[in-house]
Write a protein that holds these residues in place. Structure first.
Motif, short mmCIF file in Angstrom:
data_model
loop_
_atom_site.label_atom_id
_atom_site.label_comp_id
_atom_site.label_asym_id
_atom_site.label_seq_id
_atom_site.Cartn_x
_atom_site.Cartn_y
_atom_site.Cartn_z
N ARG A 79 2.03 35.91 -10.43
CA ARG A 79 1.02 34.90 -9.96
C ARG A 79 1.55 33.69 -9.74
NH1 ARG A 79 -2.43 37.16 -14.09
NH2 ARG A 79 -1.80 35.26 -15.55
N GLY A 80 2.68 33.24 -10.64
CA GLY A 80 3.54 31.98 -10.23
C GLY A 80 3.97 32.09 -8.96
N LEU A 81 4.69 33.18 -8.54
CA LEU A 81 5.42 33.36 -7.41
C LEU A 81 4.40 33.16 -6.19
CD1 LEU A 81 7.94 36.15 -8.34
CD2 LEU A 81 8.50 33.88 -7.24
N LEU A 82 3.34 33.84 -6.50
CA LEU A 82 2.49 33.76 -5.48
C LEU A 82 1.67 32.45 -5.14
CD1 LEU A 82 0.33 36.95 -5.93
CD2 LEU A 82 1.90 36.85 -4.03
N ALA A 102 12.90 22.39 -3.21
CA ALA A 102 12.78 22.19 -4.64
C ALA A 102 12.04 23.79 -5.16
CB ALA A 102 12.26 21.09 -5.14
N LEU A 103 10.86 23.56 -4.04
CA LEU A 103 9.92 24.87 -4.43
C LEU A 103 10.67 26.05 -4.31
CD1 LEU A 103 6.78 23.61 -2.87
CD2 LEU A 103 7.09 23.79 -5.17
N MET A 104 11.57 26.29 -3.44
CA MET A 104 12.47 27.61 -3.24
C MET A 104 13.27 27.63 -4.58
SD MET A 104 11.45 28.76 -0.23
CE MET A 104 12.94 29.39 0.94
N LEU A 105 13.77 26.68 -4.88
CA LEU A 105 14.69 26.90 -6.13
C LEU A 105 13.93 27.27 -7.14
CD1 LEU A 105 17.53 26.39 -7.65
CD2 LEU A 105 16.74 24.27 -7.73
N ARG A 153 14.23 30.65 -9.51
CA ARG A 153 14.28 30.98 -10.94
C ARG A 153 13.24 31.96 -11.36
NH1 ARG A 153 15.21 25.24 -10.79
NH2 ARG A 153 13.00 25.14 -11.10
N HIS A 154 12.03 31.85 -10.87
CA HIS A 154 10.92 32.63 -11.21
C HIS A 154 11.51 34.29 -10.86
CE1 HIS A 154 7.34 30.54 -12.19
NE2 HIS A 154 7.71 29.76 -11.38
N GLU A 184 14.46 35.19 -11.03
CA GLU A 184 15.54 35.80 -11.96
C GLU A 184 14.77 36.26 -13.14
OE1 GLU A 184 17.90 32.43 -12.01
OE2 GLU A 184 18.78 32.98 -10.02
N GLU A 185 13.81 35.13 -13.66
CA GLU A 185 13.04 35.67 -14.84
C GLU A 185 12.20 36.89 -14.67
OE1 GLU A 185 10.48 32.09 -15.55
OE2 GLU A 185 12.43 30.73 -15.72
N LEU A 186 11.59 37.14 -13.60
CA LEU A 186 10.86 38.63 -13.43
C LEU A 186 11.94 39.57 -13.40
CD1 LEU A 186 8.22 39.49 -12.73
CD2 LEU A 186 8.68 39.27 -10.36
N ALA A 187 12.99 39.60 -12.87
CA ALA A 187 13.96 40.56 -13.02
C ALA A 187 14.62 40.64 -14.48
CB ALA A 187 15.44 40.30 -12.23
N ALA A 188 14.72 39.63 -15.06
CA ALA A 188 15.17 39.84 -16.59
C ALA A 188 14.16 40.66 -17.32
CB ALA A 188 15.37 38.29 -17.17
N LEU A 189 12.82 40.28 -17.02
CA LEU A 189 11.47 40.96 -17.62
C LEU A 189 11.54 42.22 -17.11
CD1 LEU A 189 8.58 38.54 -17.10
CD2 LEU A 189 9.60 39.14 -19.05
#
Length: 160
Positions: A57-60, A94-97, A101-102, A104-109
């Motif tokens: 949802r954050g990515l969207l 900044a939003l793309m960065l 990160r989101h 990367e976090e999703l991949a870690a999850l």
């Protein structure tokens, strides 16, 4: 060693002795541990699914915000407001960065989720194997009882 460590060591030793003398209790303890582990793994999986959904949802939201700022950049450029467009471009970067990160976090999850799924599968396989072994032990006991009954029947016929 402290008295608590000494007590813990003695209790552990007594438990091991008890379980060695009572294999059925050891099997029950293993079964309970497996059930507890399965419950914990399933709870972790649900928590990871919730976290992944929040990340999605954050990515969207980020994607929508990036599109909005890109439209603003075009509007500022077409109006000749280059300084404002540059600031908006910095905002998009900044939003793309933040989006990376989101991801990367999703991949870690996802990796953690795969580990949990593997743990659940291994646990299920171990439980299935234990059930088959227990069934095999029951079969062995039943077969031994059958053979003993057959032997007794032959003895009765000889004497009768």
């Amino acid at each position: 060693m402290s008295w608590l460590e000494d007590l813990e060591a003695r209790l552990e030793s007594q438990l091991e002795t008890f379980l060695a003398a009572n294999p059925e209790q050891e099997a029950l303890l293993r079964d309970q541990n497996d059930r507890d582990q399965r419950r914990d793994l399933l709870a972790q999986r649900r928590a990871l699914q919730s976290q992944a959904e929040r990340q999605r949802r954050g990515l969207l939201q980020l994607a929508e915000e990036i599109r909005s700022w890109q439209a603003r950049i075009l509007k500022a450029r077409s109006a000749g407001a280059d300084a404002l467009a540059q600031r908006a471009e910095a905002r998009v970067e900044a939003l793309m960065l933040q989006g990376r990160r989101h991801w990367e976090e999703l991949a870690a999850l996802g990796s953690r989720f795969a580990e949990i799924e593997q743990g659940i599968a291994e646990l299920a396989a171990r439980q299935s194997q234990a059930r088959r072994a227990a069934g095999g032990a029951d079969l062995e006991q039943d077969w031994a009882a059958f053979e003993a009954e057959q032997d007794l029947e032959r003895l009765r016929r000889r004497q009768g």
